[in-house]
Enzyme design. Structure first.
Site, PDB file in Angstrom:
ATOM      1  N   ASN A 102       0.827  -1.197   0.000  1.00 43.09           N
ATOM      2  CA  ASN A 102       0.000   0.000   0.000  1.00 43.09           C
ATOM      3  C   ASN A 102       0.873   1.263   0.000  1.00 43.09           C
ATOM      4  O   ASN A 102       2.095   1.195   0.017  1.00 43.09           O
ATOM      5  CB  ASN A 102      -0.956  -0.018   1.192  1.00 43.09           C
ATOM      6  N   HIS A 132      22.862   3.049  11.461  1.00 43.61           N
ATOM      7  CA  HIS A 132      24.047   3.886  11.594  1.00 43.61           C
ATOM      8  C   HIS A 132      24.679   3.690  12.967  1.00 43.61           C
ATOM      9  O   HIS A 132      23.970   3.384  13.942  1.00 43.61           O
ATOM     10  CB  HIS A 132      23.688   5.362  11.397  1.00 43.61           C
ATOM     11  N   SER A 159      -0.063  -1.063   9.299  1.00 41.35           N
ATOM     12  CA  SER A 159       0.324   0.326   8.992  1.00 41.35           C
ATOM     13  C   SER A 159       1.368   0.871   9.962  1.00 41.35           C
ATOM     14  O   SER A 159       1.359   0.569  11.160  1.00 41.35           O
ATOM     15  CB  SER A 159      -0.907   1.235   9.066  1.00 41.35           C
ATOM     16  N   ARG A 197       7.010  -7.753  19.829  1.00 43.14           N
ATOM     17  CA  ARG A 197       7.134  -9.026  20.536  1.00 43.14           C
ATOM     18  C   ARG A 197       5.943  -9.924  20.191  1.00 43.14           C
ATOM     19  O   ARG A 197       4.839  -9.442  19.938  1.00 43.14           O
ATOM     20  CB  ARG A 197       7.190  -8.805  22.049  1.00 43.14           C
TER      21      ARG A 197
END
Length: 213
Positions: A102, A132, A159, A197
């Site tokens: 999506n 990083h 989402s 989790r």
């Protein structure tokens, strides 16, 4: 060109190839490398094609399919990818059959992202193979490390989820909306949260319910 100049050019070329192999080896091992060191990979980026796809009308299905095949390392059958999407390379990402992505899906694919068959990804999801260093002195020249991501068949990602470097999500699992997935998720479970989790297994009882949580 003189023989001496030719020899010098050959030696310089060999040295450059050796340097590139060394950088690629570090990348493959998940070690830190810099933007300048990896600049030789720029031709593998498909950012102009991504831009073109994102501005192609939905009715131009054949053109959009051709662009997907040009952008990604491989694309399965019946792919749906709702624009806009973003990809650092595109060429390092592989999509299976019956993939649905999506809007605002981001592939940070400095190394490979492999997505299996029947995977569904909701809006505003980020799949990032790259992180990083924590210490600012190690982030000079956009220094980074990269590890591949694998999403197995039939996974559903909700989402605003973020999948971090090196993660594998197992067959059939569901990742709840807003989760940050920093470690592997086993097959056939529901996993949610920050950090993500496992909250329960997916069972036969779920065939008769709507909810995934």
């Amino acid at each position: 060109m003189s023989e001496r100049a030719g020899d010098a050019a050959t030696q310089a070329g060999d040295a450059e190839q050796a340097r590139r192999r060394e950088v690629l080896d570090r990348i493959a091992r998940g070690l830190v490398y810099s933007e300048s060191e990896a600049a030789f990979q720029a031709p593998q980026r498909r950012t102009d094609l991504v831009f073109e796809y994102n501005h192609t009308p939905p009715s131009h299905e054949a053109e959009r399919r051709a662009l997907l095949e040009a952008i990604f390392g491989s694309v399965g059958a019946r792919t749906v990818l709702t624009p806009p999407f973003h990809a650092g390379f595109g060429s390092n990402t592989h999509l299976g059959d019956d993939f649905f992505g999506n809007a605002n899906l981001s592939f940070v694919d400095d190394v490979e992202i492999r997505i299996g068959d029947g995977v569904m990804i909701a809006p505003n999801v980020t799949l990032t193979t790259t992180g990083h260093p924590v210490h600012p002195a190690r982030r000079v020249d956009f220094a980074r490390f990269s590890e591949p991501i694998t999403i197995e068949d039939r996974v559903w990602i909700g989402s605003n989820a973020v999948v971090l470097p090196g993660v594998r999500i197992g067959y059939g699992s569901v990742i709840g909306a807003g989760s940050v997935v920093s470690r592997d998720v086993p097959p056939m479970v529901v996993a949610v949260g920050v950090p993500c989790r496992v909250v329960r297994e997916i069972t036969e009882a779920d065939r008769a319910t709507r909810a995934g949580g």
